[in-house]
Enzyme design. Structure first.
Site, PDB file in Angstrom:
ATOM      1  N   ARG A  67       0.800  -1.234   0.000  1.00  0.00           N
ATOM      2  CA  ARG A  67       0.000   0.000   0.000  1.00  0.00           C
ATOM      3  C   ARG A  67       0.830   1.281   0.000  1.00  0.00           C
ATOM      4  NH1 ARG A  67       0.297  -2.210   4.733  1.00  0.00           N
ATOM      5  NH2 ARG A  67       0.787  -0.989   6.580  1.00  0.00           N
ATOM      6  N   LEU A 123       7.248  12.362  15.172  1.00  0.00           N
ATOM      7  CA  LEU A 123       6.798  13.616  15.764  1.00  0.00           C
ATOM      8  C   LEU A 123       6.594  13.401  17.261  1.00  0.00           C
ATOM      9  CD1 LEU A 123       5.826  16.522  14.848  1.00  0.00           C
ATOM     10  CD2 LEU A 123       3.537  15.645  15.250  1.00  0.00           C
ATOM     11  N   ASP A 147      -0.173   6.910  12.080  1.00  0.00           N
ATOM     12  CA  ASP A 147      -0.787   5.593  12.211  1.00  0.00           C
ATOM     13  C   ASP A 147      -1.125   5.224  13.653  1.00  0.00           C
ATOM     14  OD1 ASP A 147       1.699   5.199  13.259  1.00  0.00           O
ATOM     15  OD2 ASP A 147       2.285   3.575  11.917  1.00  0.00           O
ATOM     16  N   THR A 176      -0.038  10.053  18.386  1.00  0.00           N
ATOM     17  CA  THR A 176       0.484  11.057  17.448  1.00  0.00           C
ATOM     18  C   THR A 176      -0.640  11.949  16.948  1.00  0.00           C
ATOM     19  OG1 THR A 176       2.218   9.521  16.776  1.00  0.00           O
ATOM     20  CG2 THR A 176       1.824  11.392  15.328  1.00  0.00           C
ATOM     21  N   CYS A 207      -3.802  -0.637  11.642  1.00  0.00           N
ATOM     22  CA  CYS A 207      -3.487  -1.502  10.500  1.00  0.00           C
ATOM     23  C   CYS A 207      -2.660  -2.711  10.940  1.00  0.00           C
ATOM     24  CB  CYS A 207      -2.718  -0.730   9.437  1.00  0.00           C
ATOM     25  SG  CYS A 207      -3.675   0.612   8.729  1.00  0.00           S
TER      26      CYS A 207
END
Ligand SMILES: [Zn+2]
Lengths: 292, 71
Positions: free
Chosen positions: A91, A128, A151, A155, A210
């Site tokens: 992906r 981050l 993800d 975050t 995911c």
């Protein structure tokens, strides 16, 4: 004939002061965008002068970065501390086997810089965090749009806090399993919509990632395309999407649209509502106690 | 009792029932953690802090969803 058409649509568009005219080669390259009355030459110049920051260069960030670079968004900062893994390849379409082990922001930036020489792409090879964000957000109004392509929930909360404190338009997308979510927040434009934390408080329980429940590439791609389109709309000054949450079901192929509402007690954006209270309660004894 | 809709399914609840009460019951019946639920009433998100003061009205359409954080 075509040129005349382009010129007339462009002149009908609100010109952004300080933007420079397109070069002949850019005019040709972006002709299908410039042809749109909503874009025109001035809109294309707005893209070229824009600076967006993309947090996370995974499934969403790969495609978002490529779409925005291809559209001519002039300055793109990519932030990700992860390295490319083989399980990313179905992906994360910018990456190939030879990229495994390379930092995602660095790998994506190198490829996009080569493919789209008109745009400046910079890579920040760090996750981050409250510390790593400091040098990235030191200037006022440095970015036109903040794109959350991360993800994980932690975050996403941090990205929201940055968007609120820095008054940056936030376009946040997510996908897992067959569910996708897309939302746009801009405190200055629509304070009644609150923020990501009003919608999803930090103590909320999260089940879908995911890594644990899987995802199909085009599912992420659908959300990334919509997120890119939303960012371009914002850069053109179309703010009608601000304050909406869009939910996509990838099995039923249904989109649902909801209006996001401010939580007056929100710990992230609540100060503004407190400020409003103070303003509307003018005349009471404590009206001078809060001067922001 | 009044009729409301939760994710398009008809549901009978007590007149004047708070959103908190309705959602607690729903989470028990469907084995979903209450802390994982976000809700919109008639297409407007109801922040968690407003649940206990929000009373369900007849024909309200509740949309329950959870946060998706992947990317
Ligand atoms: Zn908030």
């Amino acid at each position: 004939m075509v040129t005349e058409q382009l010129t007339s649509t462009a002149s009908g568009n609100k010109a952004n002061s300080g933007t420079k005219a397109l070069s002949d080669s850019d005019f040709l390259r972006y002709s299908r965008q410039v042809l749109l009355a909503e874009v025109g030459e001035s809109g294309q110049a707005q893209f070229a002068n824009a600076h967006v920051i993309v947090i996370g260069v995974g499934g969403l960030g790969n495609l978002v970065a490529q779409y925005l670079a291809a559209a001519g968004v002039g300055n793109i900062t990519l932030v990700d501390g992860d390295k490319v893994e083989v399980s990313n390849l179905p992906r994360q379409l910018l990456f190939h086997d030879s990229d495994i082990g390379v930092n995602k922001a660095v790998a994506a930036s190198a490829k996009l810089t080569k493919a789209y020489t008109q745009v400046r792409i910079s890579a920040v090879a760090e996750h981050l965090t409250a510390t790593s964000m400091q040098p990235l957000f030191k200037l006022d109004r440095q970015y036109d749009v903040l794109l959350d392509c991360s993800d994980n929930f932690e975050t996403r909360q941090l990205v929201n806090r940055i968007a609120v404190s820095q008054n940056i338009a936030l376009v946040s997308a997510s996908a897992a399993h067959f569910q996708g979510q897309l939302l746009c927040i801009e405190q200055q434009y629509k304070p009644d919509s609150g923020c990501y934390h009003c919608l999803f408080p930090a103590d909320m329980k999260v089940n879908q990632t995911c890594q644990t429940i899987g995802v199909l590439g085009p599912m992420v791609g659908t959300l990334a395309s919509m997120q890119s389109l939303m960012a371009l709309q914002l850069l053109l000054g179309n703010k009608q999407l601000v304050g909406n949450l869009y939910r996509f079901d990838g099995k039923q192929f249904s989109w649902r649209q909801l209006i996001i509402t401010r939580d007056e007690s929100c710990s992230v954006c609540g100060q503004a509502s407190h400020y409003n209270e103070c303003v509307t309660s003018a005349g009471t004894a404590n009206q001078n106690q809060h001067e922001y | 009792m009044i009729t409301i809709f939760i994710n398009d399914a008809m549901k009978q609840v007590e007149q004047g029932a708070s959103l908190t009460k309705v959602l607690e019951q729903y989470s028990l019946e469907n084995d979903i953690q209450l802390a994982a639920i976000a809700v919109a009433i008639n297409n407007c998100v109801a922040p968690r802090a407003t649940w206990h003061t929000t009373q369900c009205q007849a024909n309200d359409k509740l949309e329950l969803f959870s946060v998706v954080a992947g990317g």
